[in-house]
Motif scaffolding. Structure first.
Motif, PDB file in Angstrom:
ATOM      1  N   ALA A 522       8.544  33.632  24.179  1.00  0.00           N
ATOM      2  CA  ALA A 522       8.987  35.022  24.312  1.00  0.00           C
ATOM      3  C   ALA A 522       9.013  35.438  25.778  1.00  0.00           C
ATOM      4  N   GLU A 523       8.023  34.970  26.542  1.00  0.00           N
ATOM      5  CA  GLU A 523       7.969  35.306  27.962  1.00  0.00           C
ATOM      6  C   GLU A 523       9.164  34.706  28.698  1.00  0.00           C
ATOM      7  N   VAL A 524       9.532  33.486  28.361  1.00  0.00           N
ATOM      8  CA  VAL A 524      10.695  32.852  28.975  1.00  0.00           C
ATOM      9  C   VAL A 524      11.972  33.606  28.601  1.00  0.00           C
ATOM     10  N   ARG A 525      12.060  34.008  27.323  1.00  0.00           N
ATOM     11  CA  ARG A 525      13.257  34.726  26.890  1.00  0.00           C
ATOM     12  C   ARG A 525      13.430  36.043  27.622  1.00  0.00           C
ATOM     13  N   ARG A 526      12.343  36.702  27.932  1.00  0.00           N
ATOM     14  CA  ARG A 526      12.433  37.986  28.639  1.00  0.00           C
ATOM     15  C   ARG A 526      13.057  37.824  30.022  1.00  0.00           C
ATOM     16  N   ALA A 527      12.996  36.614  30.561  1.00  0.00           N
ATOM     17  CA  ALA A 527      13.576  36.362  31.880  1.00  0.00           C
ATOM     18  C   ALA A 527      15.053  35.984  31.793  1.00  0.00           C
ATOM     19  N   ARG A 528      15.564  35.731  30.600  1.00  0.00           N
ATOM     20  CA  ARG A 528      16.973  35.382  30.436  1.00  0.00           C
ATOM     21  C   ARG A 528      17.843  36.639  30.497  1.00  0.00           C
ATOM     22  N   PRO A 529      19.119  36.480  30.874  1.00  0.00           N
ATOM     23  CA  PRO A 529      20.024  37.646  30.812  1.00  0.00           C
ATOM     24  C   PRO A 529      20.109  38.150  29.369  1.00  0.00           C
ATOM     25  N   PRO A 530      19.799  39.413  29.137  1.00  0.00           N
ATOM     26  CA  PRO A 530      19.772  39.900  27.745  1.00  0.00           C
ATOM     27  C   PRO A 530      21.171  40.147  27.218  1.00  0.00           C
ATOM     28  N   PRO A 531      21.322  40.141  25.898  1.00  0.00           N
ATOM     29  CA  PRO A 531      22.612  40.526  25.307  1.00  0.00           C
ATOM     30  C   PRO A 531      22.844  42.018  25.487  1.00  0.00           C
ATOM     31  N   HIS A 532      24.095  42.411  25.344  1.00  0.00           N
ATOM     32  CA  HIS A 532      24.444  43.835  25.432  1.00  0.00           C
ATOM     33  C   HIS A 532      23.681  44.633  24.380  1.00  0.00           C
ATOM     34  N   LEU A 533      23.148  45.775  24.790  1.00  0.00           N
ATOM     35  CA  LEU A 533      22.432  46.682  23.901  1.00  0.00           C
ATOM     36  C   LEU A 533      23.282  47.931  23.696  1.00  0.00           C
ATOM     37  N   ASP A 534      23.633  48.209  22.465  1.00  0.00           N
ATOM     38  CA  ASP A 534      24.395  49.424  22.160  1.00  0.00           C
ATOM     39  C   ASP A 534      23.399  50.564  22.000  1.00  0.00           C
ATOM     40  N   THR A 535      23.326  51.432  23.002  1.00  0.00           N
ATOM     41  CA  THR A 535      22.318  52.496  23.014  1.00  0.00           C
ATOM     42  C   THR A 535      22.800  53.782  22.357  1.00  0.00           C
ATOM     43  N   LYS A 536      23.881  53.683  21.632  1.00  0.00           N
ATOM     44  CA  LYS A 536      24.314  54.815  20.797  1.00  0.00           C
ATOM     45  C   LYS A 536      23.282  55.025  19.702  1.00  0.00           C
ATOM     46  N   MET A 537      22.960  56.281  19.425  1.00  0.00           N
ATOM     47  CA  MET A 537      21.975  56.595  18.378  1.00  0.00           C
ATOM     48  C   MET A 537      22.675  57.377  17.270  1.00  0.00           C
ATOM     49  N   LEU A 538      22.727  56.796  16.083  1.00  0.00           N
ATOM     50  CA  LEU A 538      23.440  57.361  14.939  1.00  0.00           C
ATOM     51  C   LEU A 538      22.455  58.013  13.977  1.00  0.00           C
ATOM     52  N   ALA A 539      22.809  59.184  13.479  1.00  0.00           N
ATOM     53  CA  ALA A 539      21.927  59.877  12.534  1.00  0.00           C
ATOM     54  C   ALA A 539      21.662  59.030  11.298  1.00  0.00           C
ATOM     55  N   SER A 540      22.702  58.450  10.739  1.00  0.00           N
ATOM     56  CA  SER A 540      22.552  57.711   9.479  1.00  0.00           C
ATOM     57  C   SER A 540      21.617  56.522   9.638  1.00  0.00           C
ATOM     58  N   TRP A 541      21.846  55.708  10.665  1.00  0.00           N
ATOM     59  CA  TRP A 541      21.021  54.513  10.848  1.00  0.00           C
ATOM     60  C   TRP A 541      19.604  54.884  11.259  1.00  0.00           C
ATOM     61  N   ASN A 542      19.453  55.984  12.008  1.00  0.00           N
ATOM     62  CA  ASN A 542      18.110  56.460  12.310  1.00  0.00           C
ATOM     63  C   ASN A 542      17.402  56.906  11.036  1.00  0.00           C
ATOM     64  N   GLY A 543      18.159  57.457  10.087  1.00  0.00           N
ATOM     65  CA  GLY A 543      17.584  57.808   8.792  1.00  0.00           C
ATOM     66  C   GLY A 543      17.070  56.592   8.054  1.00  0.00           C
ATOM     67  N   LEU A 544      17.849  55.505   8.062  1.00  0.00           N
ATOM     68  CA  LEU A 544      17.411  54.266   7.412  1.00  0.00           C
ATOM     69  C   LEU A 544      16.156  53.719   8.073  1.00  0.00           C
ATOM     70  N   MET A 545      16.109  53.791   9.399  1.00  0.00           N
ATOM     71  CA  MET A 545      14.948  53.264  10.116  1.00  0.00           C
ATOM     72  C   MET A 545      13.736  54.152   9.907  1.00  0.00           C
ATOM     73  N   LEU A 546      13.959  55.456   9.799  1.00  0.00           N
ATOM     74  CA  LEU A 546      12.878  56.382   9.478  1.00  0.00           C
ATOM     75  C   LEU A 546      12.227  55.989   8.156  1.00  0.00           C
ATOM     76  N   SER A 547      13.042  55.660   7.165  1.00  0.00           N
ATOM     77  CA  SER A 547      12.495  55.194   5.886  1.00  0.00           C
ATOM     78  C   SER A 547      11.667  53.939   6.072  1.00  0.00           C
ATOM     79  N   VAL A 613      19.404  60.544   6.169  1.00  0.00           N
ATOM     80  CA  VAL A 613      18.348  61.339   6.803  1.00  0.00           C
ATOM     81  C   VAL A 613      17.498  62.042   5.742  1.00  0.00           C
ATOM     82  N   VAL A 614      18.136  62.595   4.708  1.00  0.00           N
ATOM     83  CA  VAL A 614      17.363  63.223   3.629  1.00  0.00           C
ATOM     84  C   VAL A 614      16.425  62.210   2.987  1.00  0.00           C
ATOM     85  N   CYS A 615      16.928  61.004   2.722  1.00  0.00           N
ATOM     86  CA  CYS A 615      16.082  59.960   2.137  1.00  0.00           C
ATOM     87  C   CYS A 615      14.908  59.641   3.060  1.00  0.00           C
TER      88      CYS A 615
END
Length: 818
Positions: A522-547, A613-615
């Motif tokens: 894991a330490e070695v991987r942290r030094a590798r160029p990371p993949p693109h991170l989509d930092t968009k935050m969606l209400a629906s998917w945040n609802g699923l993660m909240l659950s 989100v309701v769920c």
């Protein structure tokens, strides 16, 4: 990644079939390179042109970036890796997408194409200049979207043709699922398949007339390139416009009729056990015995299937079918946990497996998978007591907390599959961030393990356990582009007992060695160029993660996880709830200064934003017993009803039916990578009715299910999550009321007892004796339930009639399992 989708109809009239078949013939002949029929075997006659039967629903979804087929207007090419990106060059072109916040739109901000975002400015230009619209839809972690962007949209010649002759609109399907659903419905119907990137040509009034998915830039064999297609459309727009527009009008009318979902007068709710049994039988028929999962390959996690199977077992514990359903679910979850689809170094699950053994994944990681799989794994722990499942659930949340979390409390959308192998690389490769050569592992883990057989090193033990081979462990059939040649995808090949015995060490010592090795990797991987991170935050998917955080935190009694869940709920309330307009917002974004940002005209939330989100809020309320989350859930449900409920045919529309830019008012009738918002809403309404005393929501839940009754009766495998709602209606929900002081140990013991069990048909609430609070006002019966002999006391009620109170967790467990 290119996704091939099935398409199913709620009904099919002969007129509908005729119009769609004609459209398929038209598009096939129109887009063939030599302008003759593209594929006679696929375009000859109505029956072959259109197969909207139950079989099409049961057919496995095709989603492999390398398993492509040509169907109607859907063309694919076996594009190889990157042509070599110079990441240091100053962009030659900048278009108006540079002002957007979406990662996907920003990826196209320097194309030599005059792109517009979806909106009135583009629509007005198309009408003013009387030009056709080129609509391109994708998302930021889509492999084949990257390919088409690089090959075609960076091509100056193609960019010139597009900009001079079309109004070009780029849409992020995750921002605008409403637009995506409408035009994907058209593409699926007229081509027999669909996926992303999606390419559709529209009239200035937004009516589609030609559609496809990925196009190579230039002609290849019998396949026309994008430039050829564009020139032909220009020619036809000028000389044959009436035919183009007429075809689009007829197809849209057919789609309106074919996609309609509504309750018929006098129709009743299907019998729950019958629907559940049929769903179980259809899943059992598609189950793959050796490695679990459904169908051969590619294989998807399909949490909706797994949750249905465990719910089916919960009400059929004594039957052989119930036992088999549980076995199928647990075996699948075990094999996934051991496979390469599970990131053994940095946790979290990749999108899907390209093979049947869950070994070589498509490496992108999506937030919606993490949220649903956390719930599936903690449910498996509840029903089995097997520690593996709890550990995997924790690992998923560890990954999300570390890599997909914003400091505001929100969750990011996704990590890409592709990345640069080294800091000096100019060409991205799929999986580069995650894979290993044998040499790398030997160099990282050289120490001889004391007492191990044959003087084995830590590398020898690790490589044996995780299937690492000197020449790499990826089958060339899973790597047609050679991106993974000589590389290893970690997969657990042996149990810890077998590996320990093989090297003559204890299981505890082996576990220490493997844990230490994973940390070094894991330490070695942290030094590798990371993949693109989509930092968009969606209400629906945040609802699923909240659950996910709420459910796992409740089961494990982990306050840190529950605190993280509450941070997510506060984030949703602060950044994705418009208090003034009383609406959920679809998305927000991480800005360059690491603060949460919003677009100038925020996108209103869609049905799935409200439902998920309701769920999540209901799960959070039951986990924390903080009434503010129940109150907000009730408020959001009322708003959802106002915005999306179909008062004529029942059920919820996916988006605002009054939006004039959307040509179809659709209701999602399939539980796929994400559950249908109607499926989730059916259960939300039931739970809310039992938590607030609103009987009208029970009725609304029934009406919703009746609207989908044809689908539920014939092909319940298409809606396993909705089948759970039908089951809940049949078996009715139990209200479990714990009377006691919130912070008292005996209260916590009773609540922990409830949370230790998988009870798919229950709601849990705490009555602390405050008769003025929200719950007591909503449910007057609570004032009659009191603690016995000064001890925390549990009541199990059904239809507001309660069994005798119990104060002992063991007695409560027995009562709940009866």
């Amino acid at each position: 990644m290119m996704l091939r989708l099935g398409f199913a109809w709620s009904s099919t009239s002969s007129t509908t079939i005729k119009h769609i078949a004609q459209a398929r013939l038209f598009t096939g002949s129109f887009l063939r390179k030599d302008n003759h029929t593209l594929c006679k075997s696929q375009c000859s006659g109505q029956q072959q042109a259109l197969q909207f039967s139950q079989k099409s629903v049961l057919a496995s979804t095709r989603l492999s970036r390398d398993n492509f087929r040509s169907s109607g207007v859907v063309f694919f090419s076996m594009a190889s890796g990157s042509d070599g990106l110079d990441r240091l060059n100053t962009p030659k072109y900048t278009n108006r997408l540079s002002k957007e916040k979406s990662s996907y739109l920003l990826q196209h901000a320097h194309n030599p194409v005059d792109w517009y975002p979806w909106g009135q400015e583009a629509f007005d230009k198309a009408k003013r200049e009387d030009k056709p619209i080129f609509l391109s839809v994708g998302y930021s972690t889509c492999h084949w979207c990257h390919v088409m962007e690089r090959e075609s949209f960076e091509d100056e010649e193609i960019g010139k043709v597009l900009s001079e002759n079309f109004v070009c609109i780029k849409v992020d399907r995750e921002e605008r699922p409403d637009v995506d659903k409408v035009y994907m419905t058209f593409v699926q119907a007229t081509s027999g398949g669909g996926g992303w990137p999606m390419s559709v040509w529209l009239t200035p009034d937004l009516r589609p007339f030609i559609g496809g998915t990925y196009f190579p830039p230039r002609d290849s064999g019998r396949r026309p390139g994008l430039k050829t297609v564009l020139l032909r459309i220009i020619e036809q727009w000028q000389s044959n416009r009436e035919t183009l527009e007429s075809s689009g009008v007829k197809v849209l009318e057919a789609l309106r009729k074919g996609t309609e979902i509504s309750a018929s007068p006098g129709e009743t709710l299907p019998f729950g056990p019958d629907v559940a049994n049929r769903c179980y039988q259809q899943l059992a028929h598609s189950y793959e015995e050796e490695y679990g999962g459904f169908r051969e390959a590619p294989k998807f996690p399909s949490p909706v299937n797994l949750m249905f199977l465990m719910s089916f077992w919960a009400v059929n514990r004594a039957s052989s079918e119930g036992a088999e359903a549980l076995r199928m679910a647990l075996h699948t979850l075990r094999k996934m946990a051991l496979g390469g689809i599970n990131d053994h170094v940095a946790q979290g699950f990749h999108r899907y497996s390209t093979d049947s053994s869950w070994h070589v994944p498509h490496f992108e990681k999506m937030l919606y998978d993490q949220g649903q799989l956390a719930v599936a794994y903690i449910t498996a722990y509840q029903v089995s007591g097997e520690r593996l499942f709890a550990d995997v659930a924790r690992d998923v949340l560890l990954y999300v907390s570390r890599d997909l979390s914003d400091k505001s409390g929100g969750f990011y959308s996704a990590e890409d599959a592709d990345s640069f192998p080294t800091a000096e690389s100019t060409e991205k490769r799929e999986g580069a961030f995650c894979v290993w050569t044998a040499g790398e592992i030997r160099e990282l883990l050289p120490d001889i393990v004391e007492g191990a057989t044959g003087g084995a090193t830590q590398a020898d033990i690790f490589m044996h356990h995780y299937g690492v081979k000197e020449q790499g462990n990826v089958d060339p059939a899973q790597d047609p582009h050679g991106e993974l040649q000589g590389q290893n995808v970690l997969i657990v090949r042996y149990s810890v007992e077998l590996t320990a015995a093989h090297f003559g060490i204890s299981v505890d010592r082996l576990s220490e060695l493997l844990s230490d090795a994973r940390a070094k990797l894991a330490e070695v991987r942290r030094a590798r160029p990371p993949p693109h991170l989509d930092t968009k935050m969606l209400a629906s998917w945040n609802g699923l993660m909240l659950s996910g955080f709420a459910r796992v935190g409740a089961v494990l009694g982990d306050k840190a996880l529950l605190e993280r869940a509450e941070r997510a709920a506060y984030f949703l309330q602060k950044h994705l709830w418009d208090e003034e307009d009383q609406r959920i917002l679809r998305s927000c974004y991480r800005g360059n200064n690491m603060e949460v940002e919003q677009v100038a005209s925020p996108i209103s939330g869609f049905l799935d934003d409200y439902a998920f989100v309701v769920c999540g809020l209901l799960d959070l309320f039951e986990a924390t017993q903080r009434v503010r989350w129940l109150q907000w859930a009730e408020e959001l449900q009322l708003r959802q009803d106002q915005l999306f409920w179909d008062s004529q045919g029942s059920g919820y529309f996916c988006s605002d039916p009054s939006d004039p830019t959307l040509l179809l008012a659709l209701k999602q009738d399939q539980d796929g990578a994400e559950p249908s918002a109607n499926s989730v809403s059916a259960m939300n309404l039931l739970r809310l009715s039992h938590l607030t005393g609103r009987q009208d929501w029970i009725q609304r839940s029934q009406e919703l299910l009746i609207a989908f009754s044809d689908r539920l009766t014939k092909v319940p495998i298409a809606l396993p999550d909705m089948v759970r709602g039908v089951m809940a209606q049949h078996y009715t929900l139990k209200q479990i009321v714990v009377c006691g002081q919130p912070d008292a140990e005996d209260t916590a013991s009773l609540i922990a007892c409830v949370n230790s069990l998988f009870l798919p048909h229950k709601v849990l609430m705490l009555a602390d004796g405050n008769t003025e609070d929200f719950l007591n006002q909503k449910l007057p019966i609570l004032s009659t339930l009191v603690s016995q002999d000064g001890k925390a006391t549990a009541y199990v009620c059904e239809n507001f009639a309660c069994a005798l109170p119990v104060t002992c967790p063991q007695e409560l467990r027995r009562l709940l399992l009866e």
